[in-house]
Write a protein that holds these residues in place. Structure first.
Motif, mmCIF file in Angstrom:
data_model
loop_
_atom_site.group_PDB
_atom_site.id
_atom_site.type_symbol
_atom_site.label_atom_id
_atom_site.label_comp_id
_atom_site.label_asym_id
_atom_site.label_seq_id
_atom_site.Cartn_x
_atom_site.Cartn_y
_atom_site.Cartn_z
ATOM 1 N N UNK A 54 12.701 0.122 26.079
ATOM 2 C CA UNK A 54 13.896 -0.719 26.142
ATOM 3 C C UNK A 54 13.902 -1.556 27.421
ATOM 4 N N UNK A 55 13.648 -0.923 28.537
ATOM 5 C CA UNK A 55 13.685 -1.606 29.831
ATOM 6 C C UNK A 55 12.579 -2.651 29.945
ATOM 7 N N UNK A 56 11.370 -2.294 29.529
ATOM 8 C CA UNK A 56 10.276 -3.256 29.646
ATOM 9 C C UNK A 56 10.463 -4.437 28.696
ATOM 10 N N UNK A 57 11.087 -4.215 27.551
ATOM 11 C CA UNK A 57 11.368 -5.331 26.629
ATOM 12 C C UNK A 57 12.379 -6.299 27.253
ATOM 13 N N UNK A 58 13.362 -5.774 27.958
ATOM 14 C CA UNK A 58 14.341 -6.636 28.634
ATOM 15 C C UNK A 58 13.652 -7.433 29.737
ATOM 16 N N UNK A 59 12.792 -6.778 30.509
ATOM 17 C CA UNK A 59 12.138 -7.430 31.642
ATOM 18 C C UNK A 59 11.042 -8.417 31.244
ATOM 19 N N UNK A 60 10.282 -8.093 30.177
ATOM 20 C CA UNK A 60 9.071 -8.852 29.877
ATOM 21 C C UNK A 60 8.997 -9.412 28.460
ATOM 22 N N UNK A 61 9.975 -9.122 27.614
ATOM 23 C CA UNK A 61 9.887 -9.526 26.214
ATOM 24 C C UNK A 61 8.983 -8.575 25.448
ATOM 25 N N UNK A 62 8.620 -8.967 24.250
ATOM 26 C CA UNK A 62 7.738 -8.126 23.441
ATOM 27 C C UNK A 62 6.378 -8.003 24.116
ATOM 28 N N UNK A 63 5.900 -6.771 24.267
ATOM 29 C CA UNK A 63 4.599 -6.538 24.886
ATOM 30 C C UNK A 63 3.503 -6.349 23.842
ATOM 31 N N UNK A 64 3.898 -6.076 22.601
ATOM 32 C CA UNK A 64 2.934 -5.811 21.537
ATOM 33 C C UNK A 64 3.309 -6.625 20.312
ATOM 34 N N UNK A 65 2.294 -7.244 19.696
ATOM 35 C CA UNK A 65 2.478 -7.954 18.430
ATOM 36 C C UNK A 65 2.070 -7.044 17.288
ATOM 37 N N UNK A 66 1.097 -7.485 16.525
ATOM 38 C CA UNK A 66 0.616 -6.698 15.386
ATOM 39 C C UNK A 66 -0.049 -5.414 15.871
#
Length: 108
Positions: free
Chosen positions: A81-93
């Motif tokens: 949750x925190x890393x998504x707020x800070x950096x956006x999506x980190x993983x695609x497919x």
């Protein structure tokens, strides 16, 4: 023994954040849930960057149970949750493959 190949599409814009999250958090939490990471790689093709890793499991039931416990881990949920707020999506497919050694394969 089963091996699981996981391949994540990762993004150049936040690749460092992905690697930091996996190295500093995911791998540690996975170990706590009984994961055995065999090896990890970064790969590139003409169209994308990927992170690939192999896990070793004694059997399919253990794999399923340990993945369920990892995905439900409150620390992992919060880190994502925190890393998504800070950096956006980190993983695609995500690709997930279960690999079973052939009878003529060299043993690992």
């Amino acid at each position: 023994m089963l091996h699981q190949l996981r391949i994540y599409e990762i993004f150049e814009r936040n690749k460092a954040a992905f690697h930091a999250r996996f190295r500093d958090h995911a791998a540690r939490i996975m170990a706590r849930h009984g994961f055995k990471i065999v090896a990890m790689w970064e790969t590139r093709s003409a169209t994308r960057t990927e992170f690939a890793y192999i896990l070793a499991w004694p059997d399919a039931e253990t794999k399923a149970a340990r993945w369920a416990s990892f995905m439900a881990d409150p620390e992992w949920t919060e880190i994502k949750r925190v890393t998504a707020i800070e950096h956006g999506d980190l993983v695609g497919a995500i690709e997930d493959r279960l690999m079973v050694l052939t009878d003529y394969s060299p043993r690992l």
